[in-house]
Design a protein around this motif. Structure first.
Motif, PDB file in Angstrom:
ATOM      1  N   HIS A 105      -4.783  12.714   1.248  1.00 57.27           N
ATOM      2  CA  HIS A 105      -4.802  11.419   0.551  1.00 57.27           C
ATOM      3  C   HIS A 105      -3.827  10.446   1.207  1.00 57.27           C
ATOM      4  O   HIS A 105      -4.140   9.275   1.415  1.00 57.27           O
ATOM      5  CB  HIS A 105      -4.452  11.617  -0.924  1.00 57.27           C
ATOM      6  CG  HIS A 105      -4.362  10.350  -1.701  1.00 57.27           C
ATOM      7  ND1 HIS A 105      -3.165   9.758  -2.003  1.00 57.27           N
ATOM      8  CD2 HIS A 105      -5.323   9.553  -2.215  1.00 57.27           C
ATOM      9  CE1 HIS A 105      -3.388   8.648  -2.695  1.00 57.27           C
ATOM     10  NE2 HIS A 105      -4.690   8.498  -2.826  1.00 57.27           N
ATOM     11  N   ASN A 108       1.929   6.823  -6.684  1.00 48.11           N
ATOM     12  CA  ASN A 108       0.876   7.769  -7.046  1.00 48.11           C
ATOM     13  C   ASN A 108       1.332   9.204  -6.825  1.00 48.11           C
ATOM     14  O   ASN A 108       1.052  10.090  -7.637  1.00 48.11           O
ATOM     15  CB  ASN A 108      -0.386   7.465  -6.228  1.00 48.11           C
ATOM     16  CG  ASN A 108      -1.541   8.337  -6.621  1.00 48.11           C
ATOM     17  OD1 ASN A 108      -1.735   9.389  -6.028  1.00 48.11           O
ATOM     18  ND2 ASN A 108      -2.306   7.894  -7.601  1.00 48.11           N
ATOM     19  N   ARG A 142       0.829  -1.204   0.000  1.00 48.64           N
ATOM     20  CA  ARG A 142       0.000   0.000   0.000  1.00 48.64           C
ATOM     21  C   ARG A 142       0.868   1.260   0.000  1.00 48.64           C
ATOM     22  O   ARG A 142       0.611   2.214  -0.731  1.00 48.64           O
ATOM     23  CB  ARG A 142      -0.923  -0.014   1.207  1.00 48.64           C
ATOM     24  CG  ARG A 142      -1.887   1.132   1.271  1.00 48.64           C
ATOM     25  CD  ARG A 142      -2.789   1.002   2.476  1.00 48.64           C
ATOM     26  NE  ARG A 142      -3.678  -0.122   2.324  1.00 48.64           N
ATOM     27  CZ  ARG A 142      -4.974  -0.010   2.024  1.00 48.64           C
ATOM     28  NH1 ARG A 142      -5.496   1.176   1.859  1.00 48.64           N
ATOM     29  NH2 ARG A 142      -5.720  -1.074   1.906  1.00 48.64           N
ATOM     30  N   ARG A 180       2.393   1.806  -3.417  1.00 46.41           N
ATOM     31  CA  ARG A 180       1.419   2.382  -4.351  1.00 46.41           C
ATOM     32  C   ARG A 180       1.194   3.856  -4.055  1.00 46.41           C
ATOM     33  O   ARG A 180       1.053   4.675  -4.969  1.00 46.41           O
ATOM     34  CB  ARG A 180       0.102   1.615  -4.285  1.00 46.41           C
ATOM     35  CG  ARG A 180       0.158   0.230  -4.880  1.00 46.41           C
ATOM     36  CD  ARG A 180      -1.221  -0.374  -5.054  1.00 46.41           C
ATOM     37  NE  ARG A 180      -2.030  -0.372  -3.853  1.00 46.41           N
ATOM     38  CZ  ARG A 180      -2.084  -1.359  -2.961  1.00 46.41           C
ATOM     39  NH1 ARG A 180      -1.353  -2.455  -3.141  1.00 46.41           N
ATOM     40  NH2 ARG A 180      -2.870  -1.274  -1.906  1.00 46.41           N
ATOM     41  N   LEU A 181       1.149   4.212  -2.780  1.00 48.20           N
ATOM     42  CA  LEU A 181       0.978   5.609  -2.384  1.00 48.20           C
ATOM     43  C   LEU A 181       2.141   6.456  -2.887  1.00 48.20           C
ATOM     44  O   LEU A 181       1.939   7.540  -3.439  1.00 48.20           O
ATOM     45  CB  LEU A 181       0.860   5.711  -0.866  1.00 48.20           C
ATOM     46  CG  LEU A 181       0.664   7.103  -0.285  1.00 48.20           C
ATOM     47  CD1 LEU A 181      -0.653   7.695  -0.748  1.00 48.20           C
ATOM     48  CD2 LEU A 181       0.715   7.041   1.226  1.00 48.20           C
ATOM     49  N   TYR A 183      -5.327   7.150   2.788  1.00 46.03           N
ATOM     50  CA  TYR A 183      -5.042   5.959   1.998  1.00 46.03           C
ATOM     51  C   TYR A 183      -4.386   4.914   2.861  1.00 46.03           C
ATOM     52  O   TYR A 183      -4.590   3.766   2.778  1.00 46.03           O
ATOM     53  CB  TYR A 183      -4.153   6.318   0.813  1.00 46.03           C
ATOM     54  CG  TYR A 183      -3.991   5.226  -0.181  1.00 46.03           C
ATOM     55  CD1 TYR A 183      -4.995   4.927  -1.075  1.00 46.03           C
ATOM     56  CD2 TYR A 183      -2.831   4.466  -0.228  1.00 46.03           C
ATOM     57  CE1 TYR A 183      -4.847   3.915  -2.006  1.00 46.03           C
ATOM     58  CE2 TYR A 183      -2.676   3.452  -1.148  1.00 46.03           C
ATOM     59  CZ  TYR A 183      -3.680   3.179  -2.042  1.00 46.03           C
ATOM     60  OH  TYR A 183      -3.534   2.180  -2.956  1.00 46.03           O
TER      61      TYR A 183
END
Length: 86
Positions: free
Chosen positions: A82, A43, A36, A39-40, A86
């Motif tokens: 975010h 992004n 996770r 991916r953060l 997230y």
């Protein structure tokens, strides 16, 4: 910066410094949290690749006003929210 270092540090803690500085061919599956965080970070990099040139171009062209500043503040604030959500 923190978003990039956190998953890297988690990998070092899980696999050891020697393993992570080596070839890393046969690493075990990363944890769900580590995936996770990766991916953060990816992004954030993707969004900054679009956002940073626009802000720098506006600043270089001297077209910055209260609306461009507000837009930049909203973008950065949104990215922080975010990351926390997230």
């Amino acid at each position: 910066f923190v978003l990039i270092l956190t998953p890297a540090q988690m990998s070092v803690m899980a696999n050891g410094l020697r393993t992570m500085t080596g070839a890393r061919d046969n690493l075990p599956e990363p944890s769900v949290l580590n995936k996770r965080l990766r991916r953060l970070a990816a992004n954030m990099i993707e969004n900054m690749a679009l956002f940073a040139p626009l802000v720098l171009a506006a600043a270089a062209a001297g077209v910055s006003n209260q609306w461009t500043v507000l837009g930049a503040q909203l973008f950065l604030g949104g990215r922080v929210v975010h990351a926390l959500v997230y």
